[in-house]
Structures are given as C-alpha cells and as structure tokens.
Motif scaffolding. Structure first.
Motif, short mmCIF file in Angstrom:
data_model
loop_
_atom_site.label_atom_id
_atom_site.label_comp_id
_atom_site.label_asym_id
_atom_site.label_seq_id
_atom_site.Cartn_x
_atom_site.Cartn_y
_atom_site.Cartn_z
N ARG A 20 0.84 -1.21 0.00
CA ARG A 20 0.00 0.00 0.00
C ARG A 20 0.86 1.25 0.00
N LEU A 21 1.94 1.22 0.77
CA LEU A 21 2.84 2.36 0.83
C LEU A 21 3.45 2.65 -0.55
N LYS A 22 3.91 1.62 -1.19
CA LYS A 22 4.51 1.77 -2.53
C LYS A 22 3.46 2.23 -3.54
N LEU A 23 2.26 1.65 -3.47
CA LEU A 23 1.19 2.03 -4.39
C LEU A 23 0.84 3.50 -4.23
N CYS A 24 0.73 3.97 -3.01
CA CYS A 24 0.43 5.38 -2.76
C CYS A 24 1.50 6.28 -3.36
N ARG A 25 2.75 5.91 -3.15
CA ARG A 25 3.86 6.70 -3.68
C ARG A 25 3.80 6.74 -5.20
N GLU A 26 3.60 5.59 -5.81
CA GLU A 26 3.58 5.53 -7.28
C GLU A 26 2.37 6.27 -7.86
N LYS A 27 1.22 6.21 -7.18
CA LYS A 27 0.03 6.94 -7.65
C LYS A 27 0.29 8.44 -7.69
N LYS A 28 1.08 8.92 -6.75
CA LYS A 28 1.42 10.35 -6.69
C LYS A 28 2.56 10.70 -7.65
N GLY A 29 3.24 9.67 -8.16
CA GLY A 29 4.35 9.91 -9.08
C GLY A 29 5.63 10.34 -8.38
N TYR A 30 5.76 9.98 -7.11
CA TYR A 30 6.92 10.36 -6.32
C TYR A 30 7.99 9.27 -6.37
N THR A 31 9.23 9.68 -6.25
CA THR A 31 10.33 8.72 -6.11
C THR A 31 10.55 8.45 -4.62
N GLN A 32 11.23 7.35 -4.33
CA GLN A 32 11.56 7.07 -2.94
C GLN A 32 12.45 8.17 -2.38
N LYS A 33 13.37 8.66 -3.19
CA LYS A 33 14.28 9.71 -2.73
C LYS A 33 13.50 10.96 -2.33
N PHE A 34 12.52 11.36 -3.14
CA PHE A 34 11.72 12.54 -2.85
C PHE A 34 10.97 12.37 -1.52
N ILE A 35 10.31 11.23 -1.36
CA ILE A 35 9.53 10.98 -0.14
C ILE A 35 10.45 10.93 1.08
N ALA A 36 11.57 10.24 0.95
CA ALA A 36 12.51 10.14 2.07
C ALA A 36 12.97 11.53 2.52
N GLU A 37 13.27 12.40 1.58
CA GLU A 37 13.70 13.76 1.92
C GLU A 37 12.57 14.53 2.58
N LYS A 38 11.35 14.41 2.05
CA LYS A 38 10.20 15.13 2.61
C LYS A 38 9.90 14.69 4.04
N VAL A 39 10.03 13.39 4.28
CA VAL A 39 9.68 12.84 5.59
C VAL A 39 10.84 12.94 6.57
N GLY A 40 12.06 13.05 6.06
CA GLY A 40 13.22 13.15 6.93
C GLY A 40 13.80 11.81 7.33
N ILE A 41 13.72 10.86 6.41
CA ILE A 41 14.30 9.54 6.65
C ILE A 41 15.27 9.21 5.51
N LYS A 42 16.01 8.14 5.66
CA LYS A 42 16.92 7.73 4.59
C LYS A 42 16.15 6.96 3.53
N ASN A 43 16.65 7.02 2.33
CA ASN A 43 16.01 6.33 1.21
C ASN A 43 15.91 4.82 1.47
N ASN A 44 16.97 4.24 2.04
CA ASN A 44 16.93 2.80 2.30
C ASN A 44 15.94 2.44 3.40
N THR A 45 15.65 3.39 4.29
CA THR A 45 14.63 3.16 5.31
C THR A 45 13.25 3.06 4.67
N LEU A 46 12.95 3.99 3.75
CA LEU A 46 11.68 3.92 3.04
C LEU A 46 11.59 2.64 2.23
N SER A 47 12.67 2.26 1.61
CA SER A 47 12.71 1.02 0.85
C SER A 47 12.39 -0.18 1.76
N SER A 48 12.92 -0.16 2.97
CA SER A 48 12.64 -1.23 3.94
C SER A 48 11.17 -1.26 4.34
#
Length: 113
Positions: A6-34
C-alpha cells in the motif's frame, strides 16, 4: 495487499520517487525502501507524515480500510514503542496467558478504584 504494498502504491500513484519521499519525511532512502519491502515498520511520526503526503489515513496504510478513520491519538498510543512491544508479545501468547493477563488487569483496575 500488505502495508509495504500500500505504501509503494500510494507513492507511485502520486508519481513520487523514494528519494523525494525520504527527503520530505526526513528519513533515509533505504529506510523507506525497507518499509515498502515490509522489512521495517515506521514509528508514529513517520507514518503520519507518509499518510499526510499521500493524502490517505493511517488506517488505510496499516489496514487497507479506506473508510475507517481512527483518531491520530489512538494510533500514536498503539504505535508507541513500549505499547507496540507489549502487543507484539501478546499476539503470540497462548490463549490461557491472555485470559490470565485480562484477569490480572481487571484486578489492578479494581484495586485502584
């Protein structure tokens, strides 16, 4: 569909990259990937930030229920590390131990009246 999906689907529906979301939320990219791979679970503050960015409820991210919207305070309490550890242990406890714990809790509540 599970939390990570669901998390990945939401991100993809918005057209966001993991890097963009990680920066916005204040976490590392690999954390979001996890999170998206169901290897880790976010804390309340991160989960709330993700839900806000994706414009969905925490209920939807965690349960897939689009129509239920529980209070943020409830989720904050349930996702507190101390509480979460308790519920994690409780989920795997045998039924008789759960019943014993309920009786013990009832005793404590009565004692404190």
């Amino acid at each position: 569909m599970d939390f990570g999906d669901r998390l990945k689907l939401c991100r993809e529906k918005k057209g966001y990259t993991q890097k963009f979301i990680a920066e916005k939320v204040g976490i590392k990219n690999n954390t979001l990937s996890s999170y998206e791979a169901n290897k880790r679970q976010p804390d309340y503050d991160t989960l709330k930030a993700l839900a806000d960015l994706y414009e969905v409820s925490i209920d939807y991210l965690l349960t897939g229920d689009e129509y239920r919207v529980s209070s943020d305070e409830m989720w904050k309490e349930l996702l507190d590390p101390k509480t979460e550890l308790f519920f994690k242990d409780l989920k795997s406890a045998p039924e008789e131990k759960i019943e014993e714990l309920i009786r013990f809790w009832e005793f404590i509540k009565e004692r404190d009246k």
